[in-house]
Each structure stands twice: as structure tokens, then as C-alpha cells.
Motif scaffolding. Structure first.
Motif, PDB file in Angstrom:
ATOM      1  N   ALA A   1      -7.017  -0.861   2.968  1.00 59.67           N
ATOM      2  CA  ALA A   1      -6.935  -0.347   1.852  1.00 59.67           C
ATOM      3  C   ALA A   1      -6.121   0.673   2.279  1.00 59.67           C
ATOM      4  N   GLU A   2      -7.716   1.463   2.737  1.00 59.83           N
ATOM      5  CA  GLU A   2      -8.342   3.090   2.258  1.00 59.83           C
ATOM      6  C   GLU A   2      -6.564   3.643   3.908  1.00 59.83           C
ATOM      7  N   ASN A   3      -6.644   2.469   4.628  1.00 64.09           N
ATOM      8  CA  ASN A   3      -5.319   2.783   5.971  1.00 64.09           C
ATOM      9  C   ASN A   3      -4.437   2.589   5.561  1.00 64.09           C
ATOM     10  N   ALA A   4      -3.883   2.004   4.126  1.00 61.48           N
ATOM     11  CA  ALA A   4      -2.385   2.224   3.377  1.00 61.48           C
ATOM     12  C   ALA A   4      -2.600   3.412   2.736  1.00 61.48           C
ATOM     13  N   ALA A   5      -3.644   4.033   2.146  1.00 59.71           N
ATOM     14  CA  ALA A   5      -2.999   5.412   2.272  1.00 59.71           C
ATOM     15  C   ALA A   5      -2.877   6.224   3.037  1.00 59.71           C
ATOM     16  N   ILE A   6      -3.425   6.649   4.354  1.00 56.71           N
ATOM     17  CA  ILE A   6      -3.196   7.324   4.914  1.00 56.71           C
ATOM     18  C   ILE A   6      -1.981   6.784   5.595  1.00 56.71           C
ATOM     19  N   ASN A   7      -1.813   5.871   6.258  1.00 56.64           N
ATOM     20  CA  ASN A   7       0.019   5.562   7.057  1.00 56.64           C
ATOM     21  C   ASN A   7       0.731   5.438   5.899  1.00 56.64           C
ATOM     22  N   ARG A   8       0.374   4.882   4.919  1.00 57.96           N
ATOM     23  CA  ARG A   8       1.661   5.061   3.696  1.00 57.96           C
ATOM     24  C   ARG A   8       2.008   5.837   2.839  1.00 57.96           C
ATOM     25  N   GLY A   9       0.829   6.761   2.502  1.00 61.34           N
ATOM     26  CA  GLY A   9       1.115   7.601   1.415  1.00 61.34           C
ATOM     27  C   GLY A   9       0.644   6.648   0.358  1.00 61.34           C
ATOM     28  N   VAL A  10      -0.134   5.983  -0.160  1.00 59.13           N
ATOM     29  CA  VAL A  10      -0.049   5.654  -1.247  1.00 59.13           C
ATOM     30  C   VAL A  10      -1.278   5.545  -1.581  1.00 59.13           C
ATOM     31  N   ASN A  11      -1.405   5.089  -3.155  1.00 58.73           N
ATOM     32  CA  ASN A  11      -2.987   5.879  -3.303  1.00 58.73           C
ATOM     33  C   ASN A  11      -3.104   4.072  -3.513  1.00 58.73           C
ATOM     34  N   PRO A  12      -4.544   3.564  -2.560  1.00 60.83           N
ATOM     35  CA  PRO A  12      -5.707   2.413  -2.086  1.00 60.83           C
ATOM     36  C   PRO A  12      -5.512   1.622  -3.561  1.00 60.83           C
ATOM     37  N   GLY A  13      -5.747   2.167  -5.241  1.00 61.01           N
ATOM     38  CA  GLY A  13      -5.836   1.147  -5.859  1.00 61.01           C
ATOM     39  C   GLY A  13      -4.956   0.813  -6.295  1.00 61.01           C
ATOM     40  N   GLU A  14      -3.730   1.793  -6.395  1.00 57.27           N
ATOM     41  CA  GLU A  14      -2.046   1.145  -6.861  1.00 57.27           C
ATOM     42  C   GLU A  14      -1.631  -0.493  -5.650  1.00 57.27           C
ATOM     43  N   TRP A  15      -1.841   0.466  -4.500  1.00 64.02           N
ATOM     44  CA  TRP A  15      -1.429  -0.890  -3.114  1.00 64.02           C
ATOM     45  C   TRP A  15      -2.979  -1.479  -3.280  1.00 64.02           C
ATOM     46  N   THR A  16      -3.736  -1.814  -3.835  1.00 68.98           N
ATOM     47  CA  THR A  16      -4.145  -3.007  -4.267  1.00 68.98           C
ATOM     48  C   THR A  16      -4.304  -3.946  -5.210  1.00 68.98           C
ATOM     49  N   LEU A  17      -3.626  -3.555  -5.988  1.00 69.85           N
ATOM     50  CA  LEU A  17      -3.587  -3.970  -7.500  1.00 69.85           C
ATOM     51  C   LEU A  17      -2.540  -4.672  -7.485  1.00 69.85           C
ATOM     52  N   LYS A  18      -1.354  -4.320  -6.698  1.00 70.57           N
ATOM     53  CA  LYS A  18      -0.051  -4.532  -6.683  1.00 70.57           C
ATOM     54  C   LYS A  18      -0.400  -5.998  -5.423  1.00 70.57           C
ATOM     55  N   ASN A  19      -1.134  -6.064  -4.683  1.00 73.44           N
ATOM     56  CA  ASN A  19      -1.319  -6.898  -3.972  1.00 73.44           C
ATOM     57  C   ASN A  19      -1.909  -8.059  -4.909  1.00 73.44           C
ATOM     58  N   MET A  20      -2.861  -7.480  -5.663  1.00 66.82           N
ATOM     59  CA  MET A  20      -3.514  -8.667  -6.437  1.00 66.82           C
ATOM     60  C   MET A  20      -2.507  -9.851  -7.782  1.00 66.82           C
ATOM     61  N   ASP A  21      -2.131  -8.595  -7.700  1.00 67.28           N
ATOM     62  CA  ASP A  21      -1.240  -9.578  -8.629  1.00 67.28           C
ATOM     63  C   ASP A  21       0.450 -10.326  -7.858  1.00 67.28           C
ATOM     64  N   ARG A  22       0.308 -10.101  -6.686  1.00 65.65           N
ATOM     65  CA  ARG A  22       1.438 -11.524  -6.096  1.00 65.65           C
ATOM     66  C   ARG A  22       0.191 -12.430  -5.582  1.00 65.65           C
ATOM     67  N   PHE A  23      -1.214 -11.864  -4.976  1.00 60.42           N
ATOM     68  CA  PHE A  23      -1.884 -13.418  -4.853  1.00 60.42           C
ATOM     69  C   PHE A  23      -2.732 -14.261  -6.269  1.00 60.42           C
ATOM     70  N   VAL A  24      -2.544 -13.650  -7.480  1.00 61.78           N
ATOM     71  CA  VAL A  24      -2.583 -14.319  -8.450  1.00 61.78           C
ATOM     72  C   VAL A  24      -1.003 -15.596  -8.231  1.00 61.78           C
ATOM     73  N   LYS A  25       0.242 -14.412  -8.409  1.00 55.59           N
ATOM     74  CA  LYS A  25       1.243 -15.777  -8.530  1.00 55.59           C
ATOM     75  C   LYS A  25       1.695 -16.753  -7.416  1.00 55.59           C
ATOM     76  N   GLU A  26       1.022 -16.004  -6.381  1.00 55.09           N
ATOM     77  CA  GLU A  26       1.504 -17.241  -5.365  1.00 55.09           C
ATOM     78  C   GLU A  26      -0.355 -17.874  -5.841  1.00 55.09           C
ATOM     79  N   GLN A  27      -1.038 -17.925  -5.801  1.00 59.31           N
ATOM     80  CA  GLN A  27      -2.444 -18.687  -6.092  1.00 59.31           C
ATOM     81  C   GLN A  27      -1.875 -20.064  -7.386  1.00 59.31           C
ATOM     82  N   SER A  28      -1.235 -19.195  -8.868  1.00 58.89           N
ATOM     83  CA  SER A  28      -0.681 -20.631  -9.740  1.00 58.89           C
ATOM     84  C   SER A  28       0.364 -20.989  -9.063  1.00 58.89           C
TER      85      SER A  28
END
Length: 820
Positions: A86-113
Motif C-alpha cells: 500500500a505504501e508503494n502504491a502511494a509512492i508509485n501512483r500518488g494515492v493515499n494508502p488508506g484509500e487504496w487499501t479500503l478500495k481493495n478491501m471492498d473488492r475482496f469482500v464482493k469477490e468472497q461473497s
């Protein structure tokens, strides 16, 4: 006939289960408990892969099976959401690690469901949220209060161009993964947990885990690395009798020591070489060693390189002066950072001594013919002591304890136990982790953050430039006031190793909404230990070891009633494609979502569970997936074509005979087999094979035979399949006119009487060749079987005109008529 449409059916039932909270945890204390848990995932940007799908499918079968067997089941899920990507994503993509992680979490929950897994989503835990990491900090302070958290200097990987500490996985061939600069070792103040205080208990606890794979327990024992031996103290006269202690498992060879080796990082080295001939050479050598990994330095293939310091140590028993060397193969982090050289009786020491022309002194002679000197190799077998002062003539095995005791009596050392296990370094110079709740005050020193002030939140005003720890860039975070004296102070800018997060998350699931403490002891004790823990073999050492360590500490603190967290452990194999682990680089990745989209989640689950036992590697097969889909369609047709049966009144009064009795036998044999394979062995592939045989028997069942047992078998078939393929079975159950969910049905019990066979089919042979089949009562005697065989028309015709020499009867299998 209604068509099987997986996409429509699966979305329908997933919505229904969510809306009715079907899988909310049952808290009925009158039922036995069962805690089924799969290791929670890191929510990467790539979403679920086949390894995820396999582990979740395995865990779901276990959870569903236990519910249907009358257990109250805890089956939670969450996200191991802190970490470097997540920290690498913040450096490479210029995004907040929290936003990036929460977005991925939502995706995982949907796919697990989408997989239809029966999680209690109300207990979801995400380690990156303040409501969780607040209690990481709370527990860290508990460790600190108990003397188990401390700070000391340690060497870390350092990139001089990025001015940052690198994790081992960020060092590629000795260079920084980001800027390709040469990585060196740098000494920094770091936080540690005293896991070594629990080394013996961690070893002992493994003996109380019969449901853990032996290979995992062996890996943990090896990592802890218990060795019994002695510590030996060598004085260094020129440093005012400064002492260096070594640990050895061979105190019997102590009189054979001819040199000593210390690690390049040993704190005494600068004093040992000061003003000596090799000072500059050794200083350069030390810098070279900072650029090498531990593996490179200790590899059996690596050349052993050393330099004499010019200083000497005094042998504790003989008083001889022993030269002190610095060498690459000795590490400061292992043992004491110093070893004694016994070249006559240790192969590594022998090679080092031969290379640098160091003395070789024999102190053990084999029984019989003595060793020829000079030695051509080290002698490492048993024998009698020589050149060993008062211990001459003693068997070296006896001398192990005798010399160790003598060291203790003379205050030169003594018997001891050593462990390879090192204290756990938890400091990480990163942003995306739990801030360590400590404050540094010039007046008060190191001060813990009061628990009532937790959580110490991650700041937003940080710079992600890849050049430093982002937390150091936030003045609002770093600058604070001392909770003891109120003066200006600064916060710790290290965050915790993410293994800290995963070392207790399974406890948080039991009380995930608690805002006062990590968990209520009554609630956690209601569920622990985890009855079945499922995850990859790659976590066999560190994650499991740290979780066991946490559990023992919290047990000692009176917070929980068990000191081992996982009663049973299932380590699933990898998913392979064409014999290789799935990876983008090999171009052999199969997306779970593509399979779900084309065939449905039930087909994907069914194939994964059927293709291999869970602890073995699974080789992906497109043909196998097609076959699984065809089988589910076959089950669908079997129910749909007989839908009219389920509106009829059951006829249970008649005694079953013939085909009906045989179908009942097969049904109860299947129930017994499936129950045993899931409940006792976790062998889902063999359970599914038994269900397939039942389906074959149902298709072969005559239309004019008893329909009541046929209908019963169809209903039991759907129940037996329910843990494996939850969507299709729910739909079929509804088609049968059932009102409640099939997943709330009681698991069927087999009737032992139904397994008894009244009749058996046997082969009738003539001179070893099968010529006829015969059905006889299982109670028939040998004479009765022989008589019936000889009376068969075909047999009588074939032996006509021949002499029957012998009739061999194998009960329940065959009759062989020997005739000529």
C-alpha cells in the motif's frame, strides 16, 4: 424442465442469505462450539486468486458441515490490511494508502461473497482501521509493562540514496529494489519483543498439538533451534580482562581450541584491532560484510574468509593464549557473536585452520588405532580424551557434562541451553502500519503513551517520496508533549511489523465491536481455541509462532484461558497450472472471477474440492472444471425430472426389497462415508466421489421400483452436497417444496442396519474364467452357494460331458468350478 442457470441462482441466494443474516454467529451456549477460521488475506490490487478460492472453499465446507451437525459455529473474515504494498502504491501512483487499501478491501469482500462463503460479515476486522490498531498499541503497552518489549540497537538494510530502511524483500541481489543503489547495513535503535523468554514453552506446546501436521511442528522446532551445551568464558588480558563468551555443544573438545573467531559486527572488534597491523584491512572487511546478506555469509558454498585481529584470548582451562580472528561466517545475531575454533574435531574449523595455517590439536582419539597426524580431515566421531588435562582417558560423551560442570565450579562458564530463536524485531521505518505508542522526552526519557490516549493515529500530512520514512515528514505527528512532565517531546516514528496485527486477530473476531479492551475474556474463552485453522504452508513458521507467543503472553496476563491458539491446523497445497505455480510471468494464471462468470461459483468450488486432497497441490484442469459443471447439471436434471415426486405423501410403511433395499443400502453407505471423510479426515475429494456413486445409483434405479426411498435418497443427496455447492442445493431444496434453507437442515445419520447386505452378487467361473453371475443370500453356506452355482442353466450346459474335479467357493466373491 427448469434450466440450471448458475449466475441467476447464485446472485439470488447470496442476496437472500445477506438479507436474512443466515450466517450470523449462533450464540446458543447449549450447543457445542466450533471455530472455523481461514487465514485472512492481504487486500492487494489484484483481487482474489485461485489460492484464495481454494482455502475459502475448504473452510466453508468445514463450517457448513459443523452447523448442520448441531454446532454453534464462528466463521469470520477480515483483512490483513497494513503493509508495504500500500505504501508503494502511494509512492508509485500518488494515492493515499488508506484509500487504496479500503478500495481493495471492498473488492475482496464482493469477490468472497460471490463464492457463497458462509461468513459472519458482522464480525469483519480490518487491521488498518483505528478501532483495530488502537488495540495493537494497547497490547504493545501490555508487553512493555510485562518487560517483554524493549529497544536496542540493531543492524538494518539501509539504502543511502533513498535514505531509508529496506525490508529483506526490498533488497534484490544486494541492491535497492527502487533505485538500484548498493544496500549496506546500518545500526539503528529498534523495538523488540522478548519471544526468547518463551522459547522452551513454545517447544513444549508443540507436543500438545496432535492435530498439527508433523512437518509444520518440525519446522517450528528447527526455527526455535534448542541446543544443549555449555557457555565458556574467555578473558582478553589486553582489554583489562574483558571477557568473550561462546556457546558450544561440544565442551568435550574444549582442550582442542586453538583460535577464536568473532563476528565483524562484534562490539569488541574496534578495540581488538586498534593500532594493530590489520586495523585498516579489517575495517574495510567490516564494510564489505555490511553489504552481504546472512544467507550469503553462512552458505555452505561460501568461502570462509578471515583476518587475525592481533589480539589474544586466554584459554579458561589451560591458560594458553589463543589468537582472535574476525571472519565472515560468524554472525552477531546468532549465539554470542563469537565461536571457538576446534579444527581437529569440526569440519568447518578444520578447513579454516588449513587455509590460514592455524594449529590443529587432537583431543579425541578413536578406540583402537590412533589418528595419524597431520590430519587430512576433522575427526568428528566418539572416542577417548587425550591432551585434556585431568579428563584424559574419559569417554568424550561422559566428558560433555564433566567439563561443563568443571567450568561452572571454576566460574569460567557452565552447562546451558541455547536457542537459535532471536527476539522479534518489530520496528518498521514505514508509514502504513501501527504507530508504536512511545514518546521520547529529554527530561523523562522513554515514556509510554497512556492507554486512555490511544489510538495514536496515523497523520495525513505526510510526504511519500520514497526517500525516507513518511512519518518523519509530519511535524504534527512527531512533535508532541510528554505525558509525564508536559514538556516538548517527540513521538516514535517506527511502525509495527504487520505480523503483530495477525498474531491476535482471531481473538478480536470473538468480540470485534468492543471499544474498551481488545476483547472480553468471557467471549474469547467461549470460542478459543480455533478448532480448525486453514492456511498456506508458507506461514508455518513466523505467523504461527508469533500467534502462539501472543497467546501464551495473554494467557500469563490472565486475559485468556488457553495457551495454544489453534487446536487443529490444515495447511492446503498450492494451485498449479501445467505443473507450475500460477504466476503472471509464466502466463498460466486462471482468474477465479472468469470461472465464476462462465460456470458459476459452485462449479469452481466443486472442482477445487474434488481435484485433490486439501493438503496436496492441485493441478488446474479446464477439462476437470467442465466435468464438474456437467456433474452439477446431472444432479439438477435428476431433481428437476422428478419434481412431481415431492408433492406426494411419503409411504414409509412397507418393507423394502430388491432394488429399493439396495438403494437404501447405498444411500446410508454414502452418508457414512461422506460424514467420516469430512468430519474426521478433511478429505473432501473422497467424500465427493462417494456422492457421485450415489448419483449413478439414482440414475440406474428402475422407474417401477419403490418411489419413497428414491425420493428420500434425492433429498439426502441435496443435503450431502450442500456444504460443497451451497447455491444449487438451496435452489433444488426450494424446488422440492421446502420452506427452510437447506443449510439449516440437520445432517443425516446413517442407519447401521441399512448397511447390512441380504444378498450379494458373485462370479461363477469355470477353470478360472467368468461364465455367469449369481445372486445369493449373504447368509448362504458354502454348500448352498456351490449347489446354486451348479444348477445354473448356462453352467450346466458348459460342464456337460466333463468331470467336475473340484469346486472352490470364496464367500461373497466367487465360485470356481474345476472341470475337464
Amino acid at each position: 424442465m427448469k434450466e440450471y442457470t448458475p449466475k441467476e441462482i447464485e446472485s439470488k441466494w447470496q442476496a437472500h442469505w445477506a438479507g436474512t443474516r443466515l450466517y450470523a454467529t449462533d450464540e446458543d451456549s447449549s450447543k457445542p462450539k466450533y471455530y472455523a477460521l481461514e487465514q485472512f488475506p492481504y487486500p492487494s490490487g489484484d483481487g482474489l486468486h485461485m489460492g484464495h478460492m481454494r482455502v475459502y472453499s475448504i473452510g466453508d465446507v468445514i463450517a457448513r458441515f459443523r452447523r448442520m451437525n448441531g454446532y454453534r459455529v464462528l466463521h469470520p473474515m477480515g483483512a490483513d490490511a497494513f503493509g508495504l504494498p500500500a505504501e508503494n502504491a502511494a509512492i508509485n501512483r500518488g494515492v493515499n494508502p488508506g484509500e487504496w487499501t479500503l478500495k481493495n478491501m471492498d473488492r475482496f469482500v464482493k469477490e468472497q461473497s460471490m463464492m457463497g462463503v458462509s461468513y459472519d460479515w458482522d464480525r469483519y476486522v480490518a487491521t488498518c482501521l483505528p478501532e483495530y490498531y488502537r488495540f495493537n498499541q494497547w497490547l504493545f503497552l501490555l508487553f512493555y509493562e510485562r518487560g517483554l518489549a524493549y529497544r536496542k540497537k540493531a543492524f538494518v538494510n539501509w539504502c543511502p540514496d533513498c535514505s531509508t530502511v529496506l525490508a529483506n524483500e526490498q533488497v534484490e541481489n544486494g541492491r535497492c529494489w527502487r533505485c538500484d543503489s548498493e544496500v549496506t547495513k546500518k545500526e539503528l535503535e529498534q523495538w523488540f519483543l522478548r519471544i526468547t523468554d518463551y522459547a522452551e514453552r513454545l517447544l513444549e506446546g508443540l507436543d500438545r498439538l496432535p492435530k498439527w501436521p508433523e512437518k509444520v511442528k518440525a519446522m517450528q522446532r528447527n526455527w526455535i533451534g534448542k541446543s544443549e551445551g555449555a557457555h565458556v568464558s574467555f578473558s582478553i588480558p589486553e582489554l583489562e580482562d574483558e571477557r568473550v563468551t561462546v556457546f558450544t555443544t561440544r565442551p568435550d573438545t574444549l582442550y582442542g581450541v586453538t583460535y577464536m573467531v568473532v563476528a565483524p559486527e562484534h562490539p569488541l572488534v574496534p578495540r581488538l584491532i586498534k593500532g594493530k597491523e590489520n586495523e585498516s584491512v579489517i575495517l574495510e572487511f567490516i564494510e564489505q560484510m555490511k553489504k552481504q546478506t546472512e544467507i550469503e555469509r553462512t552458505s555452505t558454498d561460501a568461502e570462509k574468509v578471515g583476518y587475525p585481529t592481533g589480539a589474544y584470548a586466554k584459554h579458561p582451562l589451560t591458560g594458553e593464549m589463543i589468537p582472535i580472528w574476525v571472519a565472515n561466517y560468524v554472525l552477531m545475531d546468532y549465539g554470542t557473536g563469537a565461536v571457538m575454533g576446534v579444527p581437529a574435531h569440526d569440519e568447518r574449523d578444520f578447513q579454516f585452520a588449513k587455509k590460514y595455517d592455524l594449529p590443529i590439536k587432537v583431543v579425541i582419539q578413536p578406540e583402537g588405532e590412533p589418528l595419524e597426524e597431520p590430519l587430512t580431515e576433522a575427526y568428528t566421531e566418539d572416542g577417548k580424551l587425550v591432551n585434556s588435562g585431568p579428563f584424559n582417558g574419559m569417554n568424550n560423551r561422559e566428558a560433555l557434562s564433566a567439563i561443563a560442570e568443571h567450568l561452572a565450579e571454576t566460574n569460567q562458564g557452565g552447562p546451558t541451553v541455547n536457542y537459535r530463536l532471536r527476539d522479534w524485531l518489530i520496528s518498521r521505518q514505514r508509514y502504513w502500519g501501527t504507530p508504536i505508542p512511545m514518546i521520547y522526552c529529554d527530561a523523562c526519557g522513554t515514556v509510554p503513551v497512556p492507554k486512555e490516549d490511544l489510538p495514536v493515529l496515523l497523520p495525513e500530512d505526510v510526504v511519500f517520496d520514497g526517500k525516507r520514512n513518511p512519518l518523519t515528514t509530519s511535524e504534527t505527528f512527531v512533535q508532541t508533549t510528554c505525558p509525564s512532565c508536559g514538556r516538548e517531546a517527540r513521538r516514535e516514528t517506527d511502525t509495527m511489523d504487520t505480523f503483530f496485527d495477525s498474531s491476535w486477530y482471531f481473538m478480536r473476531y470473538t468480540d470485534s465491536k468492543n471499544t474498551e479492551v481488545p476483547f472480553d475474556p468471557e467471549k474469547v474463552n467461549n470460542w478459543l481455541p480455533v478448532d480448525e485453522y486453514i492456511g498456506g504452508i508458507e506461514h508455518a513458521v513466523l505467523h504461527l509462532l508469533y500467534s502462539r507467543f501472543f497467546t501464551k503472553v495473554l494467557y500469563d496476563a490472565g486475559m485468556i484461558a488457553v495457551d495454544e491458539p489453534f487446536a487443529s491446523l490444515l495447511t492446503q497445497g498450492m494451485v498449479l497450472k501445467d505443473g507450475f505455480k500460477m504466476s503472471k510471468s509464466k502466463g498460466n494464471v486462471v482468474s477465479p472471477l472468469e470461472i465464476v462468470e462462465k460456470y458459476g461459483a459452485d462449479t469452481a468450488r466443486f472442482f477445487i474440492l474434488f481435484a485433490a486432497p486439501p493438503d496436496r497441490d492441485l493441478d488446474w484442469s479446464d477439462a476437470g472444471v467442465e466435468g464438474s459443471y456437467r456433474f452439477l447439471n446431472r444432479v439438477w436434471r435428476l431433481i428437476a425430472q422428478n419434481e412431481s415426486l415431492f408433492g406426494q405423501k411419503a409411504d414409509t410403511g412397507r418393507e423394502l426389497t430388491g432394488d429399493a433395499r439396495e438403494l437404501r443400502r447405498i444411500l446410508h453407505q454414502t452418508i457414512k462415508k461422506v460424514t467420516h471423510e469430512i468430519g474426521e479426515r478433511n478429505h473432501f475429494n473422497t467424500a465427493i466421489s462417494a456422492i457421485m456413486e450415489l448419483v449413478n445409483a439414482l440414475y440406474a434405479y428402475p422407474e417401477n421400483a419403490d418411489r419413497s426411498i428414491f425420493r428420500e435418497a434425492l433429498e439426502k443427496l441435496v443435503i450431502l452436497l450442500a456444504p460443497f455447492v451451497p447455491h444449487i442445493t438451496e435452489e433444488l431444496w426450494q424446488m422440492m417444496g421446502k420452506q427452510e434453507s437447506v443449510h439449516k437442515e440437520a445432517w443425516p445419520a446413517f442407519d447401521p442396519e441399512a448397511l447390512v447386505q441380504n444378498e450379494v452378487e458373485i462370479a461363477v467361473q469355470i477353470n478360472g474364467k467368468v461364465r455367469e453371475k449369481l445372486v445369493v443370500p449373504t447368509s448362504a453356506s458354502r454348500d448352498e452357494v456351490e449347489k446354486q452355482a451348479l444348477q445354473q442353466d448356462r453352467i450346466r450346459m458348459l460342464i456337460e460331458g466333463k468331470t467336475v474335479r473340484k469346486v472352490i467357493v470364496v464367500p461373497g466373491k466367487l465360485v470356481n468350478i474345476v472341470a475337464n
